[in-house]
Design an enzyme around this catalytic site. Sequence first.
Site, PDB file in Angstrom:
ATOM      1  N   ASN A   8       0.868  -1.174   0.000  1.00 22.62           N
ATOM      2  CA  ASN A   8       0.000   0.000   0.000  1.00 22.62           C
ATOM      3  C   ASN A   8       0.907   1.227   0.000  1.00 22.62           C
ATOM      4  O   ASN A   8       1.570   1.501   0.993  1.00 22.62           O
ATOM      5  CB  ASN A   8      -0.898  -0.032   1.250  1.00 22.62           C
ATOM      6  CG  ASN A   8      -1.749   1.216   1.381  1.00 22.62           C
ATOM      7  OD1 ASN A   8      -1.801   2.049   0.471  1.00 22.62           O
ATOM      8  ND2 ASN A   8      -2.424   1.354   2.513  1.00 22.62           N
ATOM      9  N   TRP A   9       0.909   1.928  -1.123  1.00 25.07           N
ATOM     10  CA  TRP A   9       1.810   3.077  -1.257  1.00 25.07           C
ATOM     11  C   TRP A   9       1.216   4.367  -0.704  1.00 25.07           C
ATOM     12  O   TRP A   9       1.847   5.428  -0.793  1.00 25.07           O
ATOM     13  CB  TRP A   9       2.263   3.224  -2.722  1.00 25.07           C
ATOM     14  CG  TRP A   9       3.278   2.167  -3.105  1.00 25.07           C
ATOM     15  CD1 TRP A   9       3.884   1.289  -2.254  1.00 25.07           C
ATOM     16  CD2 TRP A   9       3.805   1.883  -4.414  1.00 25.07           C
ATOM     17  NE1 TRP A   9       4.752   0.485  -2.958  1.00 25.07           N
ATOM     18  CE2 TRP A   9       4.740   0.830  -4.279  1.00 25.07           C
ATOM     19  CE3 TRP A   9       3.589   2.428  -5.689  1.00 25.07           C
ATOM     20  CZ2 TRP A   9       5.441   0.312  -5.369  1.00 25.07           C
ATOM     21  CZ3 TRP A   9       4.296   1.902  -6.764  1.00 25.07           C
ATOM     22  CH2 TRP A   9       5.204   0.864  -6.605  1.00 25.07           C
ATOM     23  N   LYS A  10      -0.025   4.305  -0.187  1.00 22.58           N
ATOM     24  CA  LYS A  10      -0.633   5.473   0.486  1.00 22.58           C
ATOM     25  C   LYS A  10      -0.456   6.737  -0.367  1.00 22.58           C
ATOM     26  O   LYS A  10      -0.591   6.678  -1.578  1.00 22.58           O
ATOM     27  CB  LYS A  10      -0.041   5.603   1.896  1.00 22.58           C
ATOM     28  CG  LYS A  10      -0.166   4.275   2.680  1.00 22.58           C
ATOM     29  CD  LYS A  10       0.132   4.381   4.141  1.00 22.58           C
ATOM     30  CE  LYS A  10      -0.083   3.018   4.797  1.00 22.58           C
ATOM     31  NZ  LYS A  10       0.046   3.042   6.231  1.00 22.58           N
ATOM     32  N   HIS A  97      -9.553   1.040   4.905  1.00 19.46           N
ATOM     33  CA  HIS A  97      -8.239   1.228   5.528  1.00 19.46           C
ATOM     34  C   HIS A  97      -8.389   2.133   6.750  1.00 19.46           C
ATOM     35  O   HIS A  97      -9.165   3.083   6.744  1.00 19.46           O
ATOM     36  CB  HIS A  97      -7.233   1.820   4.535  1.00 19.46           C
ATOM     37  CG  HIS A  97      -5.830   1.738   5.066  1.00 19.46           C
ATOM     38  ND1 HIS A  97      -5.328   2.667   5.947  1.00 19.46           N
ATOM     39  CD2 HIS A  97      -4.859   0.801   4.898  1.00 19.46           C
ATOM     40  CE1 HIS A  97      -4.097   2.301   6.286  1.00 19.46           C
ATOM     41  NE2 HIS A  97      -3.783   1.178   5.663  1.00 19.46           N
ATOM     42  N   GLU A  99      -6.696   4.449   7.899  1.00 22.44           N
ATOM     43  CA  GLU A  99      -6.485   5.889   7.690  1.00 22.44           C
ATOM     44  C   GLU A  99      -7.725   6.546   7.117  1.00 22.44           C
ATOM     45  O   GLU A  99      -8.013   7.714   7.409  1.00 22.44           O
ATOM     46  CB  GLU A  99      -5.239   6.099   6.810  1.00 22.44           C
ATOM     47  CG  GLU A  99      -3.973   5.816   7.620  1.00 22.44           C
ATOM     48  CD  GLU A  99      -2.826   5.188   6.844  1.00 22.44           C
ATOM     49  OE1 GLU A  99      -2.815   5.275   5.601  1.00 22.44           O
ATOM     50  OE2 GLU A  99      -1.936   4.599   7.493  1.00 22.44           O
ATOM     51  N   GLU A 170      -5.320  -5.203  10.258  1.00 21.14           N
ATOM     52  CA  GLU A 170      -4.228  -4.283  10.567  1.00 21.14           C
ATOM     53  C   GLU A 170      -4.546  -3.561  11.872  1.00 21.14           C
ATOM     54  O   GLU A 170      -5.376  -2.642  11.890  1.00 21.14           O
ATOM     55  CB  GLU A 170      -4.083  -3.230   9.463  1.00 21.14           C
ATOM     56  CG  GLU A 170      -3.809  -3.781   8.091  1.00 21.14           C
ATOM     57  CD  GLU A 170      -3.249  -2.709   7.150  1.00 21.14           C
ATOM     58  OE1 GLU A 170      -2.102  -2.862   6.741  1.00 21.14           O
ATOM     59  OE2 GLU A 170      -3.954  -1.723   6.872  1.00 21.14           O
ATOM     60  N   GLY A 176       2.673   1.966  10.881  1.00 24.06           N
ATOM     61  CA  GLY A 176       3.628   3.068  10.768  1.00 24.06           C
ATOM     62  C   GLY A 176       4.320   3.416  12.075  1.00 24.06           C
ATOM     63  O   GLY A 176       4.958   4.460  12.187  1.00 24.06           O
ATOM     64  N   SER A 215       3.603  -2.557  10.212  1.00 20.80           N
ATOM     65  CA  SER A 215       5.058  -2.632  10.429  1.00 20.80           C
ATOM     66  C   SER A 215       5.683  -3.952   9.970  1.00 20.80           C
ATOM     67  O   SER A 215       6.636  -4.437  10.573  1.00 20.80           O
ATOM     68  CB  SER A 215       5.399  -2.338  11.901  1.00 20.80           C
ATOM     69  OG  SER A 215       4.984  -1.018  12.231  1.00 20.80           O
ATOM     70  N   GLY A 236       3.027  -1.277   4.223  1.00 21.97           N
ATOM     71  CA  GLY A 236       3.075   0.155   3.921  1.00 21.97           C
ATOM     72  C   GLY A 236       4.509   0.600   3.667  1.00 21.97           C
ATOM     73  O   GLY A 236       5.085   0.369   2.603  1.00 21.97           O
ATOM     74  N   GLY A 237       5.112   1.220   4.681  1.00 21.85           N
ATOM     75  CA  GLY A 237       6.444   1.832   4.552  1.00 21.85           C
ATOM     76  C   GLY A 237       7.486   0.962   3.871  1.00 21.85           C
ATOM     77  O   GLY A 237       8.218   1.432   2.985  1.00 21.85           O
TER      78      GLY A 237
HETATM   79  P1  13P Z   1       3.141   0.121   7.709  1.00 22.46           P
HETATM   80  O1  13P Z   1       3.643  -1.159   7.051  1.00 22.46           O
HETATM   81  O2  13P Z   1       3.908   1.338   7.269  1.00 22.46           O
HETATM   82  O3  13P Z   1       3.011  -0.036   9.186  1.00 22.46           O
HETATM   83  O4  13P Z   1       1.652   0.363   7.137  1.00 22.46           O
HETATM   84  C1  13P Z   1       0.735  -0.679   7.205  1.00 22.46           C
HETATM   85  C2  13P Z   1      -0.459  -0.289   6.408  1.00 22.46           C
HETATM   86  O5  13P Z   1      -1.225   0.574   6.788  1.00 22.46           O
HETATM   87  C3  13P Z   1      -0.689  -0.979   5.128  1.00 22.46           C
HETATM   88  O6  13P Z   1      -1.969  -0.743   4.659  1.00 22.46           O
END
Ligand code: 13P
Length: 251
Positions: A8-10, A97, A99, A170, A176, A215, A236-237
């Site tokens: 997920n590149w957000k 998600h 967020e 998640e 994050g 993470s 994510g990251g």
């Molecule tokens: P991180 O891997 O950066 O914790 O993010 C997880 C995420 O929200 C993937 O959708």
Amino acid sequence: MKKLMAANWKMYKTGAEAAETVKEMAALLNGTAPEGREIVVFVPFTALERASVAMTAVKGASTGAENVYPAAEGAFTGEISPAMIRACGASWVLTGHSERRHILGESDAFVGEKTAFALSSGLRVMLCIGETLEERESGLLRNVLERQLRLGLKNVPADTPVEALAIAYEPVWAIGTGKTATTEDIVETHAICRELMRDILGARADETPLLYGGSVKPANAGSILALDNVDGVLVGGASLKADSFTQIINA
Ligand code: 13P
């Protein structure tokens, strides 16, 4: 079931940057997902078409949007329809998600509308669920997961192909933050999710991938993927760089 390796590149990467990262992934993977793995990368709308074109160089990989509006078209300023997503060459969408739930204020019911509409429009959907630290500490873990799953999966069309749906657990407190849930937390929570999925989805629940996210990185991906009821990871990251995500894909 193949393990689903999702990125997920957000709100990162322009179209050019996304296409470049996909090209790097294609080179590192020699043009194909490893045996027993399927890859999906969720990218911002503005990068979707370029990333999708670049992704045709990787067998067993596809792209997805990070959000969708539950209508075919209309006066919905700033929103994007399932047909627009498919026209970019993408086949997946994320719904629910954390967020979007916590920063953009999306309700469980709205997430459910999006999930059902996207599925009925031929997109594959990865529905995200997860509790906040406060909810976990107040003993509300199961209630939150049950509410998010029941409302998120309400009205899923009966003829939805089994490969069209995935669930990603998640925990909000692990996103994050560098705080991964412990092995015990993941096993225990995934067992609860699977039980709830069986209750809601019936027989197809065991064929519906249940992913872990929060993470995930090259150093912990292998051990997380080996746990019971973990059918993939949503990253994510650590998915933003091709070599890091490729290491996770190969974990
Ligand atoms: P991180 O891997 O950066 O914790 O993010 C997880 C995420 O929200 C993937 O959708």
